[in-house]
Design a protein around this motif. Structure first.
Motif, mmCIF file in Angstrom:
data_model
loop_
_atom_site.group_PDB
_atom_site.id
_atom_site.type_symbol
_atom_site.label_atom_id
_atom_site.label_comp_id
_atom_site.label_asym_id
_atom_site.label_seq_id
_atom_site.Cartn_x
_atom_site.Cartn_y
_atom_site.Cartn_z
ATOM 1 N N TYR A 82 0.926 -1.308 0.001
ATOM 2 C CA TYR A 82 -0.026 0.058 -0.215
ATOM 3 C C TYR A 82 0.984 1.276 -0.002
ATOM 4 C CZ TYR A 82 1.041 -0.397 4.998
ATOM 5 O OH TYR A 82 1.793 -0.372 6.116
ATOM 6 N N MET A 83 0.443 2.539 -0.103
ATOM 7 C CA MET A 83 0.935 3.607 -0.040
ATOM 8 C C MET A 83 0.369 4.267 1.236
ATOM 9 S SD MET A 83 1.712 4.610 -3.886
ATOM 10 C CE MET A 83 3.270 5.477 -3.571
ATOM 11 N N THR A 84 1.120 5.350 1.754
ATOM 12 C CA THR A 84 0.564 6.102 2.614
ATOM 13 C C THR A 84 0.752 7.633 2.299
ATOM 14 O OG1 THR A 84 2.408 5.943 4.007
ATOM 15 C CG2 THR A 84 0.753 4.587 4.636
ATOM 16 N N GLN A 85 -0.026 8.366 2.717
ATOM 17 C CA GLN A 85 0.003 9.965 2.131
ATOM 18 C C GLN A 85 -0.419 10.572 3.645
ATOM 19 O OE1 GLN A 85 -1.054 10.771 -1.676
ATOM 20 N NE2 GLN A 85 -1.423 12.877 -0.935
ATOM 21 N N GLY A 86 0.528 10.936 4.297
ATOM 22 C CA GLY A 86 0.219 11.497 5.629
ATOM 23 C C GLY A 86 -0.313 10.472 6.741
ATOM 24 N N LYS A 87 -1.405 10.637 7.015
ATOM 25 C CA LYS A 87 -2.051 9.593 7.879
ATOM 26 C C LYS A 87 -2.941 8.634 6.982
ATOM 27 C CE LYS A 87 -1.626 11.560 12.375
ATOM 28 N NZ LYS A 87 -0.111 10.875 12.547
ATOM 29 N N THR A 88 -3.024 8.926 5.756
ATOM 30 C CA THR A 88 -4.150 8.386 4.944
ATOM 31 C C THR A 88 -3.381 7.005 4.242
ATOM 32 O OG1 THR A 88 -5.182 10.358 4.428
ATOM 33 C CG2 THR A 88 -5.631 8.433 3.073
ATOM 34 N N LYS A 89 -3.896 5.815 4.315
ATOM 35 C CA LYS A 89 -3.609 4.457 3.636
ATOM 36 C C LYS A 89 -4.410 4.584 2.578
ATOM 37 C CE LYS A 89 -2.920 -0.213 5.011
ATOM 38 N NZ LYS A 89 -3.344 -1.350 5.832
ATOM 39 N N LYS A 90 -3.454 4.373 1.325
ATOM 40 C CA LYS A 90 -4.236 4.211 -0.022
ATOM 41 C C LYS A 90 -3.777 2.677 -0.649
ATOM 42 C CE LYS A 90 -4.912 8.705 -0.959
ATOM 43 N NZ LYS A 90 -6.218 9.212 -1.585
ATOM 44 N N GLN A 91 -5.130 1.979 -0.793
ATOM 45 C CA GLN A 91 -4.918 0.678 -1.170
ATOM 46 C C GLN A 91 -4.920 0.683 -2.962
ATOM 47 O OE1 GLN A 91 -4.962 -1.893 0.857
ATOM 48 N NE2 GLN A 91 -5.576 -0.733 2.555
#
Length: 170
Positions: A82-91
């Protein structure tokens, strides 16, 4: 007449040639190709990263075992890549898993699993990190990644290991 002979020769070459085979992706390597809508992922992981899918416990993942465990494999990939952008996890969206068999010996054994999909809506300027949690049965493998944003001329290479499972992208 010349074109007829040329066409016959080309057909003969195609018919008599041996089948060529190649992996879709080099083992333990991956790419992230960015555009305005997100990042396209292609990564090849070792099938020993999925020991629970090896039903007969022979240390190898067969095509049949892959089929039987496919829904669990999708869940594991979504949890570990996955990727994270700040505290957001992107699936990964549009996830595809492609089992690749060895080109030599028993072609019923899976040599690698190619993971493909897209991370939608990620912004390379917002503290973006890529995470991979698959490093083979003994966590002894590494993953060499290449990130590229062609339009902006950005390129980055990084290597992930069991001890360093994520990296900042751009």
């Amino acid at each position: 007449m010349f074109y007829l002979i040329k066409r016959i020769a080309m057909i003969a070459c195609l018919v008599t040639s041996t089948a060529a085979s190649a992996h879709l992706m080099v083992a333990e390597q991956g790419t992230l190709n960015f555009d305005e809508s997100g990042a396209y992922l292609v990564v090849a992981i070792d099938p020993s990263s999925f020991p629970d899918a090896d039903a007969d416990k022979n240390g190898h993942l067969s095509a049949e075992e892959f089929k039987q465990a496919q829904s669990d494999l999708f869940k594991h990939v979504q949890a570990q890549i996955y990727m994270t952008q700040g505290k957001t996890k992107k699936q990964i969206e549009g996830l595809l898993l492609s089992p690749q068999t060895a080109h030599h010996g028993d072609q019923s054994e899976i040599d690698q699993i190619v993971v493909m999909g897209k991370f939608v809506g990620v912004d390379h300027k917002q503290g973006l990190r890529f995470h991979n949690g698959f490093y083979g049965k003994g966590n002894d493998k590494q993953l060499a990644m290449r990130a590229k944003y062609k339009r902006l001329g950005l390129t980055q290479r990084f290597t992930l290991t069991a001890k360093q499972q994520d990296a900042k992208v751009f």
